[in-house]
Design an enzyme around this catalytic site. Structure first.
Site, PDB file in Angstrom:
ATOM      1  N   GLU A  43     -10.301 -19.945  -1.677  1.00 58.48           N
ATOM      2  CA  GLU A  43     -10.742 -18.865  -2.577  1.00 58.48           C
ATOM      3  C   GLU A  43      -9.730 -17.727  -2.619  1.00 58.48           C
ATOM      4  OE1 GLU A  43     -14.133 -15.386  -3.196  1.00 58.48           O
ATOM      5  OE2 GLU A  43     -14.198 -16.662  -1.399  1.00 58.48           O
ATOM      6  N   ASP A  78      -8.696  -6.159  11.063  1.00 60.51           N
ATOM      7  CA  ASP A  78      -8.409  -5.030  10.172  1.00 60.51           C
ATOM      8  C   ASP A  78      -8.544  -3.749  10.984  1.00 60.51           C
ATOM      9  OD1 ASP A  78      -8.073  -3.271   8.083  1.00 60.51           O
ATOM     10  OD2 ASP A  78      -9.965  -3.734   7.092  1.00 60.51           O
ATOM     11  N   ASP A 117      -7.906   0.467  10.612  1.00 53.09           N
ATOM     12  CA  ASP A 117      -7.718   1.497   9.594  1.00 53.09           C
ATOM     13  C   ASP A 117      -7.670   2.873  10.253  1.00 53.09           C
ATOM     14  OD1 ASP A 117      -8.016   3.260   7.353  1.00 53.09           O
ATOM     15  OD2 ASP A 117      -8.857   1.587   6.225  1.00 53.09           O
TER      16      ASP A 117
END
Length: 472
Positions: free
Chosen positions: A92, A156, A158
């Site tokens: 995907e 991830d 941040d």
């Protein structure tokens, strides 16, 4: 119309470069003698264009479609007997189009199809999802069995999650003063993945704005279940959010740290002095007050605060380092005195300095990104739609020297495009600032990743050959 305008302006820009020879004009110096002066360069035809308007030129001429396909195919693009031609089409991709239109379940039959679609649609962002049981575009036909079967283990991190411990800026801000928080996070997580879990094929990528992404691509990592992914990310989850106006930490109650936590502490100790100075943590009154909450005894905290008020550093020592030395002096003295009288209070005193450092600098992971196989993550080499920066790979060993302000932008790269057609088979990015990032991607990551893929396909072939057969 927008694509036509961008194409015309880009063509005019390149033509302007070609039509501007290194001509000279003369001017007179103060003595009246002629001097040579360079003609001004061609006007910047790209200056008035937005990042989104430049996407077509970037994705058609600079985006590394071939290398991205080579990576995502994991050896299934060749003629190996165990190669699965349907592997890549089951992956995907998600496009975020201009205007924040979210288009999921995109898929491509091969690299050429992917390159053509990206170049035509020019998405503002490209996210990569898992490999499913069938082509994502056919999911409604196989609704009962449609499920993810393979996906890289991703992380991830941040900088917005560090807003309570940085003074240089908030939100989307990033600079050399807070980048060390990302660099030490890369250092800690990368070491743990390689040494504690044995993973090898790891790619770190700058997000294009204020964070970093990690892709763990070993065959065994790609087939982890959601529960297994959760277990791995929890292994690194020392930071547990906030509780009672302070950071909640999972450092354990034992007298000594877990070996992995001890190695993380060593890494944090190495950057702590520079972070203290860069973030001015002990100059900021709010930060000082919060730091004292980690001191387990009220009278000790008051004594430290009182001496801080009269401690202003000196010409040779920064005030933040001087005040940290005051805290360390008081705590160490209290530990030495308590060791002989109150063992119950001893552990809290021994831990408090480490707790302060971990609370301010230990990696703060977005846990949900890592836990689920079907979670999307931005593709490397995308252009961030707000900053125009390219999401370039980071060499883990050089994370501390990485400069987020020096990352190539779509504007700077289009200025560097060759004015003449390149030879067949030569990628146009080779003559731009993107070349150094491609070097990291290919030689520090992709070569090893493809080697692992070949080994995996070879192991499958041997297993098939060794399997019992009923054939006579």
């Amino acid at each position: 119309e927008r694509e036509r305008r961008v194409s015309v302006i880009t063509h005019q820009y390149l033509q302007g470069r070609m039509a501007s020879p290194d001509t000279k004009r003369q001017r007179m110096d103060q003595a009246g003698d002629p001097m040579e002066e360079e003609e001004p360069g061609p006007p910047d035809h790209l200056a008035g264009l937005s990042v989104q308007e430049l996407m077509q030129a970037y994705y058609s001429r600079l985006f590394p479609h071939k290398l991205m396909y080579k990576w995502m195919a994991y050896g299934h693009d060749g003629k190996h007997g165990q190669a699965d031609a349907g592997f890549f089409p089951r992956r995907e991709f998600c496009f975020t189009m201009d205007g924040d239109i979210f288009v999921r379940y995109q898929s491509f039959k091969d690299g050429a199809d992917m390159a053509d679609c990206i170049s035509r649609k020019c998405p503002a962002k490209i996210d990569i999802g898992p490999v499913y049981t069938c082509n994502p575009q056919d999911r409604k036909k196989f609704e009962s069995t449609f499920a993810p079967v393979e996906r890289e283990l991703v992380f991830d991190i941040d900088l917005t999650d560090y807003d309570d411990v940085r003074t240089c800026g908030q939100g989307g801000h990033i600079c050399s003063k807070c980048w060390p928080l990302m660099a030490v996070a890369i250092q800690i997580i990368d070491r743990g993945l390689r040494e504690d879990f044995g993973y090898r094929d790891i790619l770190w990528v700058y997000s294009g704005r204020r964070g970093v992404h990690c892709w763990v691509c070993d065959p065994s990592a790609r087939t982890l279940t959601d529960d297994q992914r959760s277990s791995i990310v929890n292994y690194f989850a020392v930071y547990k959010g906030h509780e009672n106006d302070r950071v909640k930490l999972a450092l354990g109650a034992a007298a000594t740290f877990h070996p992995s936590v001890k190695l993380a502490a060593d890494a944090l100790d190495g950057v702590w002095p520079s972070l203290l100075v860069a973030q001015r943590l002990l100059e900021d009154e709010t930060m000082r007050t919060n730091m004292l909450k980690y001191i387990p005894e009220e009278e000790l905290a008051k004594a430290i605060s009182k001496e801080w008020d009269s401690c202003h550093g000196s010409g040779k020592q920064n005030v933040n380092l001087a005040r940290w030395a005051v805290l360390k002096k008081h705590v160490d003295a209290k530990v030495a005195a308590t060791a002989r009288t109150n063992f119950k209070s001893l552990r809290a005193l021994q831990k408090c300095q480490s707790e302060i450092i971990f609370a301010h600098a230990y990696p703060r992971l977005d846990m949900e990104v890592s836990k689920k196989m079907n979670h999307l993550l931005k593709a490397p080499f995308c252009v961030h739609p707000k900053t125009g920066k390219v999401c370039v790979p980071i060499e883990p060993s050089e994370a501390h020297s990485f400069d987020p302000d020096a990352v190539p932008t779509v504007h700077s790269l289009l200025h560097q495009l060759p004015v003449k057609a390149v030879a067949k088979g030569v990628e146009e990015w080779q003559d731009t600032d993107l070349a150094a990032s491609m070097e990291v991607f290919q030689h520090s990551f992709l070569e090893g990743c493809l080697k692992s893929s070949r080994e995996q396909l070879g192991a499958k072939a041997r297993a098939v050959a060794a399997a019992p057969s009923l054939a006579f």
